[in-house]
Design a protein around this motif. Structure first.
Motif, PDB file in Angstrom:
ATOM      1  N   ALA A  88     138.746  37.859  45.691  1.00 44.28           N
ATOM      2  CA  ALA A  88     138.271  36.816  44.788  1.00 44.28           C
ATOM      3  C   ALA A  88     139.408  36.193  43.985  1.00 44.28           C
ATOM      4  O   ALA A  88     139.290  35.062  43.517  1.00 44.28           O
ATOM      5  N   SER A 202     134.352  28.364  41.934  1.00 45.98           N
ATOM      6  CA  SER A 202     133.362  28.877  42.894  1.00 45.98           C
ATOM      7  C   SER A 202     133.710  30.297  43.338  1.00 45.98           C
ATOM      8  O   SER A 202     132.829  31.144  43.463  1.00 45.98           O
ATOM      9  N   ASN A 203     134.996  30.587  43.567  1.00 46.26           N
ATOM     10  CA  ASN A 203     135.392  31.938  43.964  1.00 46.26           C
ATOM     11  C   ASN A 203     135.142  32.937  42.843  1.00 46.26           C
ATOM     12  O   ASN A 203     134.702  34.072  43.089  1.00 46.26           O
ATOM     13  N   ARG A 205     132.919  32.722  40.475  1.00 44.52           N
ATOM     14  CA  ARG A 205     131.486  32.928  40.267  1.00 44.52           C
ATOM     15  C   ARG A 205     130.928  33.946  41.248  1.00 44.52           C
ATOM     16  O   ARG A 205     130.016  34.703  40.911  1.00 44.52           O
ATOM     17  N   GLN A 206     131.442  33.964  42.462  1.00 44.16           N
ATOM     18  CA  GLN A 206     130.982  34.952  43.423  1.00 44.16           C
ATOM     19  C   GLN A 206     131.323  36.358  42.973  1.00 44.16           C
ATOM     20  O   GLN A 206     130.672  37.321  43.373  1.00 44.16           O
ATOM     21  N   ARG A 208     131.284  37.198  39.740  1.00 42.88           N
ATOM     22  CA  ARG A 208     130.738  37.273  38.383  1.00 42.88           C
ATOM     23  C   ARG A 208     131.819  37.014  37.341  1.00 42.88           C
ATOM     24  O   ARG A 208     131.811  37.599  36.258  1.00 42.88           O
ATOM     25  N   PRO A 338     124.849  43.481  46.675  1.00 41.72           N
ATOM     26  CA  PRO A 338     124.818  42.041  46.976  1.00 41.72           C
ATOM     27  C   PRO A 338     123.786  41.702  48.028  1.00 41.72           C
ATOM     28  O   PRO A 338     123.335  42.571  48.798  1.00 41.72           O
ATOM     29  N   LYS A 345     122.512  33.298  49.072  1.00 43.65           N
ATOM     30  CA  LYS A 345     122.367  33.727  47.688  1.00 43.65           C
ATOM     31  C   LYS A 345     121.307  32.885  46.983  1.00 43.65           C
ATOM     32  O   LYS A 345     121.410  31.668  46.942  1.00 43.65           O
ATOM     33  N   VAL A 350     122.568  37.262  41.333  1.00 41.43           N
ATOM     34  CA  VAL A 350     123.802  37.820  41.884  1.00 41.43           C
ATOM     35  C   VAL A 350     123.488  38.798  43.008  1.00 41.43           C
ATOM     36  O   VAL A 350     124.124  38.798  44.058  1.00 41.43           O
ATOM     37  N   ASP A 365     122.416  35.785  37.677  1.00 44.60           N
ATOM     38  CA  ASP A 365     123.684  35.065  37.627  1.00 44.60           C
ATOM     39  C   ASP A 365     123.585  34.095  36.448  1.00 44.60           C
ATOM     40  O   ASP A 365     123.020  33.012  36.562  1.00 44.60           O
ATOM     41  N   ASP A 368     125.040  30.465  36.733  1.00 41.85           N
ATOM     42  CA  ASP A 368     124.227  29.618  37.589  1.00 41.85           C
ATOM     43  C   ASP A 368     122.970  29.152  36.865  1.00 41.85           C
ATOM     44  O   ASP A 368     122.587  27.981  36.928  1.00 41.85           O
TER      45      ASP A 368
END
Length: 524
Positions: A88, A202-203, A205-206, A208, A338, A345, A350, A365, A368
């Motif tokens: 990440a 975006s990376n 957020r994946q 958290r 996950p 998703k 999350v 999340d 989001d």
């Protein structure tokens, strides 16, 4: 009876001894379990150096290509991070390094002319704080030009030109992470390619994580990345909504409140609460989610109708929002599972976790959810009670109202109501800003001002306006949460035309505003 009493006493002593032995065994088992957990955690962590050791060589090659001199300083290389965070972090760090080299660090000649050493410096540091891993990327370049961002925002039609000056620095910096947004006009292999900072957000957020920007013109820029210590294990607050238990990551919660139902105030149709001196939006958690509980036949209790409402103040990338839940279940350490492929998703989720009783609970999340809520709020400008419609431009002949309030949300909600009533609206973030706009030629027919504001409060603004013959004729209505007789009397003595208290009634504000404008025309 004496023999029975003696037997009971002996039995009680034996039970006490058994309880003591059991407590000792429990403590020993707890220590062994904690040691085992700690050793398992150590197997999952790796040094931060594995995410940055390849960057010095890549930077040297970029410097040779683009004729710049940059030193790279790596701090906290031994900081332990979750191995899952490496993937990440790798791409965001490369993008931030390229961004700092291209947009931040100047050419050697320009740096010398600015009184800086010819060689620039980029520092990447990592440390752990408050249950999070903090990674910062800092350069000593020219910083970010807010006006360049404003020009691009207007050019792309994202915000009207008359409202772009009201955006704060944090809101301006947020546009840098929009897909395809760039302040560079020329497309090169280093910048202006339409990709970059949006990949960073975006990376993260994946994983958290979140990213924030701090820039000082002429001195440099810092990107602050915040990630959880472990991706597979998280501290969460379990809450109850719609007959379901859901997990809210603890690192996203700014504060937990319990408020009385009469403390909820309305700004138009938007519920709000006062928190740390300002009003923030309030929404029910179930209104943010996009799934339905299994027991859909049962009525869902409304948290806002409870006498004592549990409130979570969430701090996300899109700002601060308060959410109301039915009940707080307590803090718990959970294992994050996950969503497996090929499932995509879900919005606002999350992953999931399995509780001790075997029940599955979703993990929210927060970024989001808050982003969706902020988008829905902004879309309300184009909505009416009968459905969506586009608001026609307000003619230039209509009266213009100046809204003065340090709360961006209050300004936007009040501006929305006035625009619907076919008024032209200008906004100022405090009294000083309002005076400056008027002195620069802003034509204003009426002013609606708050009292508690930085730099210049509402009373000082009112006193300044009434002492200036150029602006003394403008009617000023105070809109404040101060409902005491002392403040009301002082406003009247200073020449306020009307005094509203929050929460305000939209219809009453519009009615009084029409009367003030009519009286002002007659006086002129």
């Amino acid at each position: 009876m004496l023999e029975t009493t003696h037997t009971v006493a002996q039995t009680a002593d034996k039970l006490d001894a058994l309880v003591f032995t059991f407590e000792q065994s429990t403590d020993q088992l707890r220590r062994i379990t904690e040691q085992l957990r700690s050793r398992v955690m150590q197997l999952r962590v790796v040094p931060f150096s594995r995410a940055v050791d390849h960057l010095p060589r890549a930077l040297r090659e970029l410097c040779l290509t683009h004729h710049k001199e940059v030193n790279l300083l790596l701090v906290g290389r031994d900081t332990k991070i979750d191995e899952s965070l490496l993937d990440a972090l790798r791409e965001p760090l490369v993008q931030l390094l390229r961004n700092a080299l291209d947009h931040g660090i100047e050419l050697p000649e320009a740096r010398v002319n600015a009184g800086k050493p010819p060689s620039g410096q980029i520092e990447i540091s990592a440390f752990q704080q408050g249950g999070q891993t903090i990674v910062t990327v800092t350069d000593d370049g020219k910083g970010i030009d807010p006006e360049a961002i404003r020009q691009q925002i207007v050019a792309r039609g994202l915000v009207p030109a008359e409202q772009v000056q009201d955006l704060s620095l944090a809101e301006l910096y947020d546009f840098l992470f929009w897909p395809g947004f760039s302040t560079t006009k020329d497309v090169t292999n280093l910048s202006g390619r339409g990709v970059g900072l949006d990949i960073v957000r975006s990376n993260l957020r994946q994983a958290r994580g979140t990213v924030k920007v701090d820039s000082r013109p002429g001195q440099g820029t810092s990107f602050i990345l915040k990630l959880p210590l472990m991706l597979s294990i998280a501290e969460a607050l379990m809450v109850r909504i719609d007959h379901n238990t859901v997990a809210v990551p603890l690192d996203a919660i700014e504060e937990i409140l319990h408020i009385q139902g009469d403390q909820v105030q309305m700004a138009g149709n938007q519920p709000m609460i006062r928190w740390r001196g300002e009003f923030i939006r309030l929404v029910r958690l179930q209104d943010l989610l996009h799934y339905h509980p299994a027991d859909s036949d049962l009525p869902s209790p409304d948290p806002l109708t409870q006498d004592l409402i549990p409130i979570l103040v969430l701090n996300a990338g899109e700002g601060v929002v308060a959410i109301a839940v039915e009940r707080l279940m307590g803090q718990q350490e959970i294992v994050v599972k996950p969503i497996p492929a090929p499932l995509s998703k879900p919005k606002g989720v999350v992953g999931s976790t399995i509780l001790g009783n075997g029940q599955v609970a979703v993990i929210l999340d927060i970024d989001d959810l808050v982003e969706q809520f902020s988008y829905q709020t902004s879309q309300a400008i184009a909505m009416s009670d009968k459905g969506p419609q586009i608001l026609a431009p307000v003619p230039a002949t209509q009266p213009q109202i100046l809204v003065v309030d340090d709360s961006y949300t209050i300004r936007q909600l009040l501006a929305l109501a006035l625009t619907r009533a076919r008024y032209r609206v200008a906004q100022a973030k405090d009294g000083q800003d309002a005076i400056e706009q008027l002195q620069q030629g802003l034509q204003c027919d009426c002013i609606i001002a708050d009292i508690e504001m930085p730099r210049m409060d509402g009373f000082e603004l009112l006193r300044s306006l009434k002492s200036n013959s150029q602006f003394a004729h403008i009617p000023v209505a105070m809109l404040t949460s101060r409902s005491g007789a002392k403040h009301r009397k002082l406003a009247q003595e200073l020449g306020a035309a009307h005094y509203f208290t929050k929460p305000y009634n939209e219809a009453q504000v519009l009615e009084v505003l029409a009367q003030l404008l009519a009286a002002s025309r007659i006086a002129l």
